[in-house]
Motif scaffolding. Sequence first.
Motif, PDB file in Angstrom:
ATOM      1  N   THR A   1       0.839  -1.212   0.000  1.00  0.00           N
ATOM      2  CA  THR A   1       0.000   0.000   0.000  1.00  0.00           C
ATOM      3  C   THR A   1       0.869   1.255   0.000  1.00  0.00           C
ATOM      4  OG1 THR A   1      -0.203  -0.094   2.419  1.00  0.00           O
ATOM      5  CG2 THR A   1      -1.991  -1.073   1.123  1.00  0.00           C
ATOM      6  N   GLU A   2       1.987   1.202   0.729  1.00  0.00           N
ATOM      7  CA  GLU A   2       2.908   2.352   0.734  1.00  0.00           C
ATOM      8  C   GLU A   2       3.508   2.568  -0.653  1.00  0.00           C
ATOM      9  OE1 GLU A   2       5.573   1.309   3.862  1.00  0.00           O
ATOM     10  OE2 GLU A   2       4.395   2.348   5.406  1.00  0.00           O
ATOM     11  N   ALA A   3       3.829   1.479  -1.346  1.00  0.00           N
ATOM     12  CA  ALA A   3       4.361   1.591  -2.712  1.00  0.00           C
ATOM     13  C   ALA A   3       3.313   2.187  -3.647  1.00  0.00           C
ATOM     14  CB  ALA A   3       4.791   0.215  -3.214  1.00  0.00           C
TER      15      ALA A   3
ATOM     16  N   GLU B   1      -7.053   8.557  -1.392  1.00  0.00           N
ATOM     17  CA  GLU B   1      -7.715   8.610  -0.085  1.00  0.00           C
ATOM     18  C   GLU B   1      -8.104   7.214   0.387  1.00  0.00           C
ATOM     19  OE1 GLU B   1     -11.746  10.558   1.951  1.00  0.00           O
ATOM     20  OE2 GLU B   1     -11.127  11.150  -0.067  1.00  0.00           O
ATOM     21  N   LEU B   2      -8.603   6.396  -0.530  1.00  0.00           N
ATOM     22  CA  LEU B   2      -9.024   5.036  -0.179  1.00  0.00           C
ATOM     23  C   LEU B   2      -7.832   4.127   0.114  1.00  0.00           C
ATOM     24  CD1 LEU B   2     -11.851   4.868  -2.841  1.00  0.00           C
ATOM     25  CD2 LEU B   2     -12.215   4.646  -0.367  1.00  0.00           C
ATOM     26  N   ILE B   3      -6.753   4.294  -0.641  1.00  0.00           N
ATOM     27  CA  ILE B   3      -5.538   3.508  -0.370  1.00  0.00           C
ATOM     28  C   ILE B   3      -4.970   3.907   0.997  1.00  0.00           C
ATOM     29  CG2 ILE B   3      -3.179   2.993  -1.136  1.00  0.00           C
ATOM     30  CD1 ILE B   3      -4.156   3.568  -4.021  1.00  0.00           C
ATOM     31  N   THR B   4      -5.042   5.208   1.308  1.00  0.00           N
ATOM     32  CA  THR B   4      -4.602   5.692   2.624  1.00  0.00           C
ATOM     33  C   THR B   4      -5.454   5.074   3.729  1.00  0.00           C
ATOM     34  OG1 THR B   4      -3.872   7.785   1.655  1.00  0.00           O
ATOM     35  CG2 THR B   4      -4.211   7.750   4.035  1.00  0.00           C
ATOM     36  N   ASN B   5      -6.765   4.972   3.490  1.00  0.00           N
ATOM     37  CA  ASN B   5      -7.658   4.316   4.461  1.00  0.00           C
ATOM     38  C   ASN B   5      -7.238   2.872   4.706  1.00  0.00           C
ATOM     39  OD1 ASN B   5      -9.143   6.654   4.596  1.00  0.00           O
ATOM     40  ND2 ASN B   5     -10.825   5.918   3.300  1.00  0.00           N
ATOM     41  N   ALA B   6      -6.862   2.183   3.620  1.00  0.00           N
ATOM     42  CA  ALA B   6      -6.421   0.787   3.740  1.00  0.00           C
ATOM     43  C   ALA B   6      -5.141   0.701   4.560  1.00  0.00           C
ATOM     44  CB  ALA B   6      -6.208   0.188   2.349  1.00  0.00           C
ATOM     45  N   LYS B   7      -4.227   1.631   4.309  1.00  0.00           N
ATOM     46  CA  LYS B   7      -2.970   1.656   5.068  1.00  0.00           C
ATOM     47  C   LYS B   7      -3.243   1.881   6.561  1.00  0.00           C
ATOM     48  CE  LYS B   7       1.250   4.378   5.698  1.00  0.00           C
ATOM     49  NZ  LYS B   7       2.036   5.541   5.242  1.00  0.00           N
ATOM     50  N   GLU B   8      -4.113   2.838   6.871  1.00  0.00           N
ATOM     51  CA  GLU B   8      -4.436   3.130   8.269  1.00  0.00           C
ATOM     52  C   GLU B   8      -5.130   1.946   8.941  1.00  0.00           C
ATOM     53  OE1 GLU B   8      -6.651   6.734   8.055  1.00  0.00           O
ATOM     54  OE2 GLU B   8      -4.847   8.003   7.805  1.00  0.00           O
ATOM     55  N   ALA B   9      -5.941   1.211   8.167  1.00  0.00           N
ATOM     56  CA  ALA B   9      -6.597   0.018   8.712  1.00  0.00           C
ATOM     57  C   ALA B   9      -5.564  -1.033   9.094  1.00  0.00           C
ATOM     58  CB  ALA B   9      -7.581  -0.546   7.692  1.00  0.00           C
ATOM     59  N   LEU B  10      -4.574  -1.217   8.238  1.00  0.00           N
ATOM     60  CA  LEU B  10      -3.512  -2.188   8.529  1.00  0.00           C
ATOM     61  C   LEU B  10      -2.692  -1.751   9.746  1.00  0.00           C
ATOM     62  CD1 LEU B  10      -2.326  -2.812   4.857  1.00  0.00           C
ATOM     63  CD2 LEU B  10      -3.443  -4.498   6.343  1.00  0.00           C
TER      64      LEU B  10
ATOM     65  N   ASP C   1      -7.673  -8.602   4.574  1.00  0.00           N
ATOM     66  CA  ASP C   1      -8.938  -8.740   3.851  1.00  0.00           C
ATOM     67  C   ASP C   1      -9.888  -7.577   4.152  1.00  0.00           C
ATOM     68  OD1 ASP C   1      -8.938 -10.055   6.432  1.00  0.00           O
ATOM     69  OD2 ASP C   1     -11.008 -10.619   6.015  1.00  0.00           O
ATOM     70  N   VAL C   2      -9.812  -7.022   5.350  1.00  0.00           N
ATOM     71  CA  VAL C   2     -10.618  -5.845   5.696  1.00  0.00           C
ATOM     72  C   VAL C   2     -10.092  -4.623   4.939  1.00  0.00           C
ATOM     73  CG1 VAL C   2     -11.312  -4.289   7.552  1.00  0.00           C
ATOM     74  CG2 VAL C   2     -11.213  -6.751   7.973  1.00  0.00           C
ATOM     75  N   ALA C   3      -8.777  -4.464   4.931  1.00  0.00           N
ATOM     76  CA  ALA C   3      -8.166  -3.340   4.214  1.00  0.00           C
ATOM     77  C   ALA C   3      -8.457  -3.413   2.715  1.00  0.00           C
ATOM     78  CB  ALA C   3      -6.655  -3.330   4.449  1.00  0.00           C
ATOM     79  N   SER C   4      -8.606  -4.626   2.200  1.00  0.00           N
ATOM     80  CA  SER C   4      -8.839  -4.793   0.768  1.00  0.00           C
ATOM     81  C   SER C   4     -10.195  -4.261   0.327  1.00  0.00           C
ATOM     82  CB  SER C   4      -8.718  -6.269   0.377  1.00  0.00           C
ATOM     83  OG  SER C   4      -7.374  -6.691   0.462  1.00  0.00           O
ATOM     84  N   MET C   5     -11.116  -4.109   1.259  1.00  0.00           N
ATOM     85  CA  MET C   5     -12.408  -3.516   0.910  1.00  0.00           C
ATOM     86  C   MET C   5     -12.221  -2.080   0.428  1.00  0.00           C
ATOM     87  SD  MET C   5     -14.540  -5.061   4.148  1.00  0.00           S
ATOM     88  CE  MET C   5     -16.071  -4.213   3.774  1.00  0.00           C
ATOM     89  N   GLU C   6     -11.307  -1.359   1.090  1.00  0.00           N
ATOM     90  CA  GLU C   6     -11.000   0.007   0.658  1.00  0.00           C
ATOM     91  C   GLU C   6     -10.238  -0.003  -0.672  1.00  0.00           C
ATOM     92  OE1 GLU C   6     -11.631   3.134   2.557  1.00  0.00           O
ATOM     93  OE2 GLU C   6     -13.118   1.650   3.168  1.00  0.00           O
TER      94      GLU C   6
END
Length: 453
Positions: free
Chosen positions: A196-198, A400-409, A416-421
């Motif tokens: 996600t950072e990449a 913004e959505l990828i950032t949400n996934a990163k914050e979830a992780l 799998d939860v982060a992948s929803m974003e």
Amino acid sequence: MGNVISALSTPMGKGGIAVIRVSGRGAVEVCEKMFCPMSKKPLSDVESNKAVYGKILFEGEEIDDGIATVFRAPASFTGEDTVEICCHGGVLLSQKVLRSTYICGAVPARAGEFTQRAFMNGKLSLSEAEAVIDLIDAENSEQLKLAHSRVKGVLAKRVDELREMLLSLISSVYVFVDYPEEDLSDVSCESALLQTEAMLFETDKLLSTYETGKIVSEGVSAVICGKPNTGKSSLLNALSQSERAIVTSIAGTTRDTVEEKVNIGRLTLNLCDTAGIHATNDEVEKLGIERSVLKMKEAQLILCVLDSSAHLDDEDKRVLSDCNKQNTVIVLNKNDLGLVIDKKELSGFENIVEISAKSGEGIDKLRSLIEGMFLSEAIDYNSAIISNERQFAALCRAKELITNAKEALLGGYTPDVASMELELALACLGEIDSRKASEEVVNAIFSRFCIGK
């Protein structure tokens, strides 16, 4: 999409030739009714990508001779059977040839419908289709280069690479979730976080191109301001190299804004000459001055014109107080009359140029300064560049959505939860190049095209 469409693809008016484009299933059959090859061979027997000379008919009567070029699906611009008929370029004649295609079964094409069909048939991505109209509308060499790079698919390829990065992570996560018995290795939080950072790094890199892309494609909004009789209109005429504005020795000649597109080297200025800013009881002048001040607040560039042959007065100082020092160029006009103005009173303004709008002295120096303020370096058009607001907004939402996934992780949630974003981010990237673009957006894009393209 079921109709055969037809339109004049060359500009209306007299010319050497006119081109009528016909496209759709049955296009060859339509044209066969009004075009007879001299070889007596039916148009339907002509091979793809071949041009034939023949007679052009209107209700069975010969009205011209010309050339018909046949392109068969899918090897055509639209991806459909297409015929292009070249006739002599008379206004009445070309309209009559066009009307003949209607009589034989075609219907009038809507604005941009040929390119829209190319998009619908997978011949162009949405960003490539947008670039076609930018190529047609280009007004300087940089706009031409940017549009050409996008027509070649440079941006589309980069967006596809970002999508593949997202898909790779999402699919890896869901394969493990859906098939646990297959003994597949789980995607760790650490690995998902690195990916996600990449993706954020690559997204930011593409977003960083927007400012340059927007400046190249749309130009820079610029305002010429100053008190009356400092030579604002003369400067507009000098920059545009035309008598665009009326110039007299009478102060207050310009009472409203005058707008003009001006090419400054690689840059296009959307230039606005404003009414002189000063105290007045004239209601018409007051309205013009209010517009001038509003334009100054909205402009990316302010060219503040001062009479260098006189000392600063209260009206000059009022104009200077309304200028944003960061995006203002002080233009000291009338230097052919001698320099009287005290430059010490202009402290805080970095960009100061002495000119004579009347003689042209210093105009080239001013042009170079303006170009350097916005396009100081060469632009690599082999790299993807975001250049319109629609693309920028979609990429911002994806980030913004990828950032949400990163914050979830980081918050301890599983991949799998982060992948929803990330799935939502994937849809946003799809909007850039058509996969998820709404019909309303697509129609709005193609409505900008001329009929016949």
